[in-house]
Design a protein around this motif. Structure first.
Motif, PDB file in Angstrom:
ATOM      1  N   LEU A  52       0.864  -1.166   0.000  1.00 24.18           N
ATOM      2  CA  LEU A  52       0.000   0.000   0.000  1.00 24.18           C
ATOM      3  C   LEU A  52       0.908   1.225   0.000  1.00 24.18           C
ATOM      4  CD1 LEU A  52      -2.953   1.008   0.265  1.00 24.18           C
ATOM      5  CD2 LEU A  52      -2.632   0.951   2.748  1.00 24.18           C
ATOM      6  N   ILE A  53       0.595   2.207  -0.815  1.00 21.29           N
ATOM      7  CA  ILE A  53       1.346   3.462  -0.832  1.00 21.29           C
ATOM      8  C   ILE A  53       0.559   4.453   0.014  1.00 21.29           C
ATOM      9  CG2 ILE A  53       2.374   5.279  -2.242  1.00 21.29           C
ATOM     10  CD1 ILE A  53       2.076   3.288  -4.655  1.00 21.29           C
ATOM     11  N   VAL A  54       1.222   4.977   1.035  1.00 18.97           N
ATOM     12  CA  VAL A  54       0.560   5.824   2.017  1.00 18.97           C
ATOM     13  C   VAL A  54       1.253   7.179   2.071  1.00 18.97           C
ATOM     14  CG1 VAL A  54      -0.139   5.970   4.440  1.00 18.97           C
ATOM     15  CG2 VAL A  54       0.019   3.745   3.340  1.00 18.97           C
ATOM     16  N   ASP A  57      -1.115   9.202   6.744  1.00 18.17           N
ATOM     17  CA  ASP A  57      -1.999   8.087   7.088  1.00 18.17           C
ATOM     18  C   ASP A  57      -3.023   7.810   5.990  1.00 18.17           C
ATOM     19  OD1 ASP A  57      -0.819   7.606   9.568  1.00 18.17           O
ATOM     20  OD2 ASP A  57      -2.072   9.112  10.555  1.00 18.17           O
ATOM     21  N   HIS A  58      -2.893   8.516   4.872  1.00 13.78           N
ATOM     22  CA  HIS A  58      -3.883   8.443   3.793  1.00 13.78           C
ATOM     23  C   HIS A  58      -3.381   7.545   2.660  1.00 13.78           C
ATOM     24  CE1 HIS A  58      -7.146   9.874   1.282  1.00 13.78           C
ATOM     25  NE2 HIS A  58      -6.289  10.196   0.343  1.00 13.78           N
ATOM     26  N   PRO A  59      -4.133   6.483   2.314  1.00 14.12           N
ATOM     27  CA  PRO A  59      -3.716   5.638   1.187  1.00 14.12           C
ATOM     28  C   PRO A  59      -3.861   6.395  -0.131  1.00 14.12           C
ATOM     29  CG  PRO A  59      -5.851   4.944   2.014  1.00 14.12           C
ATOM     30  CD  PRO A  59      -5.384   6.038   2.912  1.00 14.12           C
ATOM     31  N   VAL A  60      -2.793   6.395  -0.935  1.00  9.30           N
ATOM     32  CA  VAL A  60      -2.807   7.106  -2.214  1.00  9.30           C
ATOM     33  C   VAL A  60      -2.523   6.177  -3.395  1.00  9.30           C
ATOM     34  CG1 VAL A  60      -2.259   9.366  -1.227  1.00  9.30           C
ATOM     35  CG2 VAL A  60      -0.401   7.825  -1.912  1.00  9.30           C
ATOM     36  N   GLY A  61      -2.221   4.928  -3.104  1.00 11.98           N
ATOM     37  CA  GLY A  61      -1.949   4.014  -4.188  1.00 11.98           C
ATOM     38  C   GLY A  61      -1.645   2.611  -3.699  1.00 11.98           C
ATOM     39  N   PHE A  62      -1.432   1.750  -4.667  1.00 10.35           N
ATOM     40  CA  PHE A  62      -1.109   0.347  -4.427  1.00 10.35           C
ATOM     41  C   PHE A  62      -0.120  -0.066  -5.505  1.00 10.35           C
ATOM     42  CE2 PHE A  62      -1.742  -4.044  -5.743  1.00 10.35           C
ATOM     43  CZ  PHE A  62      -1.626  -4.728  -4.536  1.00 10.35           C
ATOM     44  N   LEU A  63       0.864  -0.840  -5.108  1.00 12.28           N
ATOM     45  CA  LEU A  63       1.768  -1.422  -6.096  1.00 12.28           C
ATOM     46  C   LEU A  63       1.965  -2.887  -5.760  1.00 12.28           C
ATOM     47  CD1 LEU A  63       4.879  -2.152  -5.001  1.00 12.28           C
ATOM     48  CD2 LEU A  63       5.059   0.314  -4.997  1.00 12.28           C
ATOM     49  N   MET A  64       2.290  -3.643  -6.779  1.00  7.97           N
ATOM     50  CA  MET A  64       2.703  -5.017  -6.566  1.00  7.97           C
ATOM     51  C   MET A  64       3.878  -5.279  -7.490  1.00  7.97           C
ATOM     52  SD  MET A  64       0.606  -8.575  -6.243  1.00  7.97           S
ATOM     53  CE  MET A  64       0.075  -8.800  -7.924  1.00  7.97           C
ATOM     54  N   ALA A  65       4.965  -5.715  -6.892  1.00  8.45           N
ATOM     55  CA  ALA A  65       6.146  -6.095  -7.657  1.00  8.45           C
ATOM     56  C   ALA A  65       6.163  -7.606  -7.830  1.00  8.45           C
ATOM     57  CB  ALA A  65       7.410  -5.645  -6.924  1.00  8.45           C
ATOM     58  N   GLY A  95       3.726  12.759  -7.976  1.00 11.85           N
ATOM     59  CA  GLY A  95       4.947  11.996  -7.765  1.00 11.85           C
ATOM     60  C   GLY A  95       4.755  10.636  -7.124  1.00 11.85           C
ATOM     61  N   VAL A  96       3.523  10.219  -6.929  1.00 16.08           N
ATOM     62  CA  VAL A  96       3.255   8.923  -6.298  1.00 16.08           C
ATOM     63  C   VAL A  96       3.718   7.778  -7.210  1.00 16.08           C
ATOM     64  CG1 VAL A  96       1.456   7.383  -5.412  1.00 16.08           C
ATOM     65  CG2 VAL A  96       1.378   9.828  -4.887  1.00 16.08           C
ATOM     66  N   GLY A  97       3.438   7.885  -8.496  1.00  9.02           N
ATOM     67  CA  GLY A  97       3.873   6.853  -9.431  1.00  9.02           C
ATOM     68  C   GLY A  97       5.382   6.747  -9.496  1.00  9.02           C
ATOM     69  N   ARG A  98       6.061   7.875  -9.548  1.00  6.27           N
ATOM     70  CA  ARG A  98       7.527   7.883  -9.556  1.00  6.27           C
ATOM     71  C   ARG A  98       8.064   7.257  -8.266  1.00  6.27           C
ATOM     72  NH1 ARG A  98      11.878  10.318 -11.913  1.00  6.27           N
ATOM     73  NH2 ARG A  98      10.596  11.532 -13.336  1.00  6.27           N
ATOM     74  N   PHE A  99       7.456   7.610  -7.134  1.00  2.00           N
ATOM     75  CA  PHE A  99       7.852   7.028  -5.854  1.00  2.00           C
ATOM     76  C   PHE A  99       7.695   5.504  -5.896  1.00  2.00           C
ATOM     77  CE2 PHE A  99       6.369   5.294  -1.791  1.00  2.00           C
ATOM     78  CZ  PHE A  99       7.484   5.537  -0.994  1.00  2.00           C
ATOM     79  N   ALA A 100       6.595   5.035  -6.462  1.00  5.44           N
ATOM     80  CA  ALA A 100       6.349   3.590  -6.545  1.00  5.44           C
ATOM     81  C   ALA A 100       7.421   2.903  -7.376  1.00  5.44           C
ATOM     82  CB  ALA A 100       4.961   3.325  -7.130  1.00  5.44           C
ATOM     83  N   VAL A 101       7.715   3.459  -8.547  1.00  3.06           N
ATOM     84  CA  VAL A 101       8.725   2.866  -9.422  1.00  3.06           C
ATOM     85  C   VAL A 101      10.090   2.880  -8.737  1.00  3.06           C
ATOM     86  CG1 VAL A 101       9.992   3.180 -11.592  1.00  3.06           C
ATOM     87  CG2 VAL A 101       7.488   3.340 -11.569  1.00  3.06           C
TER      88      VAL A 101
END
Length: 157
Positions: A52-54, A57-65, A95-101
Motif C-alpha cells: 500500500l502506498i501511504v 496516514d492516507h492511502p494514495v496508491g497500491f503497487l505489486m512487484a 509523484g506517487v507513481g515515480r515514488f512507486a517505481v
C-alpha cells in the motif's frame, strides 16, 4: 512529491484501505483492481510483493512487484519488476507513481537485480508515456498482450 510517502505491507489492519484504492474510471481498462492483485499475490506468494502506498496516514496508491519470477517457465530467465500500479485520482500528478517505481527499483537492487521490468496495457492515454519518461526501454516482447519495458539499474541516471 510528498516527503511523507511510504510503503506498507498489506495486513489485516490495512486491507480495507488497500481495497479502497481505485484509479480514474478512464484508467480502469489499463490496470487490474487491487482485489485481483491481492488474489494473485495470495496464489504466488513466492514472487509477489504487494504494498500500500501511504501519504501520512492516507492511502494514495497500491503497487505489486514481482521478484525473481521464472519469466519463461524454463528456469533460465528470472526477472523482477513492477507488476501493478494503481494511484488514486487525487494523488495523480504528485509523484506517487515515480515514488512507486523508485521503491520497486530499490527493492530489486537490494536483492541484487541489475534490471527492473514493467508490463503495461497498450492503448491511447495508457501508461506507456509515464514509464518511458522514467527511462524504461521497450524490449520488443509482449507478456499476456502487454508491452514489456526494462530499466537498467546499473546505470544511475
Amino acid at each position: 512529491m510528498s516527503e511523507s510517502l511510504r510503503l506498507a505491507p498489506i495486513t489485516p489492519a490495512n486491507i480495507e484501505m488497500a481495497l479502497a484504492v481505485k484509479v480514474r474510471p478512464d484508467q480502469e481498462r489499463f490496470v487490474s483492481p487491487v482485489a485481483k492483485s491481492l488474489a494473485e499475490a495470495y496464489v504466488h506468494p513466492e514472487v509477489a510483493w504487494p504494498r500500500l502506498i501511504v501519504d501520512g496516514d492516507h492511502p494514495v496508491g497500491f503497487l505489486m512487484a514481482f521478484l525473481d519470477i521464472d519469466w519463461d517457465g524454463k528456469g533460465i530467465d528470472f526477472r523482477s519488476g513492477l507488476w501493478r500500479l494503481n494511484v488514486t485520482p487525487d494523488a495523480q500528478g504528485r509523484g506517487v507513481g515515480r515514488f512507486a517505481v523508485e521503491s520497486v527499483a530499490a527493492e530489486v537492487r537490494r536483492r541484487g537485480g541489475p534490471r527492473m521490468y514493467v508490463t503495461w496495457e497498450p492503448g491511447e492515454d495508457g501508461p506507456a508515456g509515464f514509464y518511458r519518461k522514467l527511462g524504461f526501454q521497450l524490449t520488443g516482447e509482449e507478456s499476456g498482450g502487454q508491452t514489456v519495458g526494462v530499466l537498467d539499474l546499473t546505470n544511475p541516471s
